[in-house]
Design an enzyme around this catalytic site. Sequence first.
Site, PDB file in Angstrom:
ATOM      1  N   GLU A  43       0.829  -1.213   0.000  1.00 13.00           N
ATOM      2  CA  GLU A  43       0.000   0.000   0.000  1.00 13.00           C
ATOM      3  C   GLU A  43       0.861   1.258   0.000  1.00 13.00           C
ATOM      4  O   GLU A  43       0.771   2.075   0.923  1.00 13.00           O
ATOM      5  CB  GLU A  43      -0.879   0.021   1.259  1.00 13.00           C
ATOM      6  CG  GLU A  43      -1.723  -1.197   1.477  1.00 13.00           C
ATOM      7  CD  GLU A  43      -2.403  -1.203   2.846  1.00 13.00           C
ATOM      8  OE1 GLU A  43      -1.981  -0.432   3.742  1.00 13.00           O
ATOM      9  OE2 GLU A  43      -3.344  -1.975   3.017  1.00 13.00           O
ATOM     10  N   PRO A  44       1.694   1.462  -0.996  1.00  9.51           N
ATOM     11  CA  PRO A  44       2.535   2.665  -0.974  1.00  9.51           C
ATOM     12  C   PRO A  44       1.714   3.911  -1.316  1.00  9.51           C
ATOM     13  O   PRO A  44       0.833   3.860  -2.171  1.00  9.51           O
ATOM     14  CB  PRO A  44       3.561   2.388  -2.076  1.00  9.51           C
ATOM     15  CG  PRO A  44       2.812   1.530  -3.053  1.00  9.51           C
ATOM     16  CD  PRO A  44       1.892   0.669  -2.222  1.00  9.51           C
TER      17      PRO A  44
ATOM     18  N   ARG B 279       1.822  20.128   6.150  1.00 12.51           N
ATOM     19  CA  ARG B 279       2.878  19.297   6.728  1.00 12.51           C
ATOM     20  C   ARG B 279       3.906  20.076   7.563  1.00 12.51           C
ATOM     21  O   ARG B 279       4.274  19.613   8.638  1.00 12.51           O
ATOM     22  CB  ARG B 279       3.574  18.460   5.642  1.00 12.51           C
ATOM     23  CG  ARG B 279       2.604  17.568   4.827  1.00 12.51           C
ATOM     24  CD  ARG B 279       3.303  16.528   3.985  1.00 12.51           C
ATOM     25  NE  ARG B 279       3.970  15.540   4.799  1.00 12.51           N
ATOM     26  CZ  ARG B 279       5.243  15.532   5.083  1.00 12.51           C
ATOM     27  NH1 ARG B 279       6.034  16.431   4.531  1.00 12.51           N
ATOM     28  NH2 ARG B 279       5.758  14.628   5.871  1.00 12.51           N
TER      29      ARG B 279
ATOM     30  N   CYS C 101      -3.473  33.725  10.012  1.00 10.02           N
ATOM     31  CA  CYS C 101      -3.273  34.495  11.244  1.00 10.02           C
ATOM     32  C   CYS C 101      -2.855  33.650  12.428  1.00 10.02           C
ATOM     33  O   CYS C 101      -3.538  33.619  13.456  1.00 10.02           O
ATOM     34  CB  CYS C 101      -4.536  35.278  11.541  1.00 10.02           C
ATOM     35  SG  CYS C 101      -4.790  36.481  10.242  1.00 10.02           S
TER      36      CYS C 101
HETATM   37  N1  LLP Z   1      -1.497   1.908   4.558  1.00  6.97           N
HETATM   38  C1  LLP Z   1      -2.001   2.362   5.710  1.00  6.97           C
HETATM   39  C2  LLP Z   1      -2.839   1.460   6.517  1.00  6.97           C
HETATM   40  C3  LLP Z   1      -1.728   3.668   6.142  1.00  6.97           C
HETATM   41  O1  LLP Z   1      -2.216   4.102   7.300  1.00  6.97           O
HETATM   42  C4  LLP Z   1      -0.914   4.504   5.340  1.00  6.97           C
HETATM   43  C5  LLP Z   1      -0.622   5.875   5.747  1.00  6.97           C
HETATM   44  C6  LLP Z   1      -0.423   3.991   4.128  1.00  6.97           C
HETATM   45  C7  LLP Z   1      -0.720   2.680   3.764  1.00  6.97           C
HETATM   46  C8  LLP Z   1       0.434   4.797   3.192  1.00  6.97           C
HETATM   47  O2  LLP Z   1       1.628   5.144   3.790  1.00  6.97           O
HETATM   48  P1  LLP Z   1       2.794   5.850   2.938  1.00  6.97           P
HETATM   49  O3  LLP Z   1       3.277   4.828   1.944  1.00  6.97           O
HETATM   50  O4  LLP Z   1       2.215   7.017   2.274  1.00  6.97           O
HETATM   51  O5  LLP Z   1       3.812   6.195   3.946  1.00  6.97           O
HETATM   52  N2  LLP Z   1      -0.115  12.872   6.709  1.00  6.97           N
HETATM   53  C9  LLP Z   1       1.165  12.269   7.003  1.00  6.97           C
HETATM   54  C10 LLP Z   1       1.228  10.821   6.569  1.00  6.97           C
HETATM   55  C11 LLP Z   1       0.147   9.944   7.189  1.00  6.97           C
HETATM   56  C12 LLP Z   1       0.204   8.524   6.738  1.00  6.97           C
HETATM   57  C13 LLP Z   1      -0.980   7.762   7.236  1.00  6.97           C
HETATM   58  N3  LLP Z   1      -1.070   6.407   6.818  1.00  6.97           N
HETATM   59  C14 LLP Z   1       2.277  13.098   6.370  1.00  6.97           C
HETATM   60  O6  LLP Z   1       1.985  14.060   5.671  1.00  6.97           O
HETATM   61  O7  LLP Z   1       3.449  12.804   6.585  1.00  6.97           O
END
Ligand code: LLP
Length: 426
Positions: A275-276, A314, A343
Amino acid sequence: MTSFHLRGGEMHAEAVSLETIAAHVGTPAYVYSTDALRRSAQRFRAALGKVPRKQLMFAVKANPSLAVLRILADQNYGADIVSGGELECALAAGMTANHIVFSGVGKTAPELIAGLDAGIGRFNLELEREGQLLSALAAQRGKRAPALLRINPDVDASTHAKITTGRCDSKFGIPISEAPAMYDRLTTLPGLDLHGLAVHIGSQITDLAPLETAYRKIGDLIRALREKGHRVYNVDLGGGLGVAYRPDHLDADVEAYGAMVAAITRDWDVALLFEPGRFIAAQAGILLTRVLWLKPGQERPFVVVDAAMNDLARPALYDAWHEFVAVRPKGETFVANIVGPICETGDTFAKARTIDRVGEGDLTLFRSAGAYGASMASTYNCRALVPEVLVDGNRYAVISERTPAHEVRRQRLAPWMQSAPTIRAA
Ligand code: LLP
């Protein structure tokens, strides 16, 4: 190699001038590169070349734009979703239902029903009660829901505290010690087909060691479950690979990740799911923004840009670094604070950063904004949601419109209120 580069002294997205895009759609605006999305999607798949049976699901939360999802669907990616809204996005983009996995710690009954009705491929269960509810809902419909049990392996992903998900004190998953007994109970339910396990220990992970530790624990659990006579067909290894936000950092070593996964899972005899999110989309997008003012400060100047923390959250949320460059760099630098118009002092993109020398009216951009950029935007301060633009070679298109600046259209007075205030200022 990047799809956002200088050409004739001006930053381009692929072959399209960012000045042209700014003149057409205004600023701030997100701009995505088709080529960059395709390349990262292909690179991730190629890195897993030694994994014989796999399904790749893009984490929609990173970037739910239909056009982005369509590019990934064309690369044979499915979707990892966490809400009914994301389910709609994935289906609208043309992703096939059985290529969708539903994650998330708080799925509602209507969301589970929507997933069942759509016939999605997997539900990743976060707690036993959810499994019981899903079984009941499926049985009522004469179906059996395909499900995986999300395991909390109690591994610290050594990433930002707010995006670590695999420690025992986090809200995610089922404690690994409780999993075998829970598997026993859930497999007896009439509306559930338990296909295996899922794990996801966090995001923006660049050190592969915690992932390896977590995966080894999952391997032990598979063996334990099989010894009890259970069938384990699928394991979802989650997402989490990080990218380089600073020029002196490197993206996570996806090839080493692929080799590690292939080695650890060699004798698992399962189909793997991945799940990237960030790894696919982050470097494929930028946030285009214009300098409004150069405001003198006590210690150093403030570069006030027209993007703010509502557009790119972020830095304010995680103290994240997003590289900031001029669209027409002048070959000089200076030290400044980069801030937005909102603000509160939290609306700061960078402090004491050495950046391209910019002046009022200059076009600039934040890099690495293709993941968790637009998808986390809000309308705080009654600001518009910014438009998103997709570039493909020398063409570009607006793929989401700027919303009206004021949300007045969505609002109404309470029915007992007069149409005009009872007291008017003199
Ligand atoms: N699978 C699950 C169950 C997840 O909770 C997430 C991300 C992913 C896959 C994808 O993860 P990635 O490959 O994108 O690292 N808003 C935060 C990131 C939150 C990620 C939440 N879950 C940021 O901007 O750093």
